[in-house]
Design an enzyme around this catalytic site. Sequence first.
Site, PDB file in Angstrom:
ATOM      1  N   CYS A 252      12.473 -29.839  -2.290  1.00 60.73           N
ATOM      2  CA  CYS A 252      12.080 -29.325  -3.602  1.00 60.73           C
ATOM      3  C   CYS A 252      13.198 -28.442  -4.152  1.00 60.73           C
ATOM      4  O   CYS A 252      13.732 -27.599  -3.439  1.00 60.73           O
ATOM      5  CB  CYS A 252      10.792 -28.511  -3.485  1.00 60.73           C
TER       6      CYS A 252
ATOM      7  N   GLY B  54       9.498 -26.199  -0.449  1.00 57.03           N
ATOM      8  CA  GLY B  54       9.668 -27.429   0.309  1.00 57.03           C
ATOM      9  C   GLY B  54      11.123 -27.793   0.557  1.00 57.03           C
ATOM     10  O   GLY B  54      12.021 -27.433  -0.210  1.00 57.03           O
TER      11      GLY B  54
END
Length: 347
Positions: free
Chosen positions: A186, A183
């Site tokens: 992330c 992500g």
Amino acid sequence: MRIEQDLKLGFKDVLFRPKRSTLKSRSQVELTRDFTFKHSGRQWSGVPIIAANMDSVGSFEMAASLSKHNVMTAIHKHYTVDDWAGFVKNNDAAVLNNAMVSTGTSEADFQKTKDIMALTEDLIFICIDIANGYSEHLVEYVQKVRAEFPTKVISAGNVVTGDMVEELILAGADIVKVGIGPGSVCTTRVKTGVGYPQLSAIIECSDAAHGLGGRIIGDGGCSCAGDVSKAFGGGADFVMLGGMLAGHEESNGEVIEKDGEMFMKFYGMSSQSAMDKHSGGVANYRAAEGKTVLLPFRGPVENTIQDIMGGIRSTCTYVGAAQLKELTKRATFIRVQEQENNVYGKE
């Protein structure tokens, strides 16, 4: 210790090879897919894109907007039961059938899920969501939720390998969420050194799931419509989007004005921002595994979802797929070292 020598690929490592096509226009491509789920027996028809269950993406407003395109939203788990009651009261089955109820794996989460699902029969999706899907506790929790909700569609994750996909499906999951670390906000791969290139994860996990009659969600790693197409081409049944749908009116993020311009805060769900908001800060035994960014405010999500769907239709015409479900059969990926010409900047 062992080292696997096989090459693993992300979305930026490949392009589709174009193929002969009988399609004259993008408008001929059918993006709607029809699924019957393994354990619940439920049927669902729609465009298999899902807004991620993140604070500043998976909002009630996002669900109402995306449902107009038969696109799903995984509602983030920080709404209260009363919040859900208001949402259920103000929306019809067309919206509720495309909303996933997200939950963690604690006893309190289980009770809250029961209370939310009791509000209406129109809620049919449950999304069991933890960062590390390799925990034995997740398998046991999936079994528990399946026993309580035999006719609901259960999604569980996140994992990145076929063995765990199979275990979760056999435990009662209809859908397995695939992705660790890809992500945009992330930092798990940086903080922990753990992860798996997303395209290879999708290819391997879809093969495992489909062999048992299950489905997968490719969760994370898409930064443009072409990446979404690559996820579908790799075998994903659904593709979950966070950053691509953040920064919009419906995203429900915090709006900040800076130097006369409007921005929206977007952060990972294991970030310092998320833990400050929901857990009273980062616990002393863990580290934040997400970042916080300011995105230029992008207005209504309508234009963005239309652009994504238009890109997928265009992919399908290039490879000769008249329907989205044919894309993986028609896909041949070529390995590349460059994606685009950036002489005038990135798209």
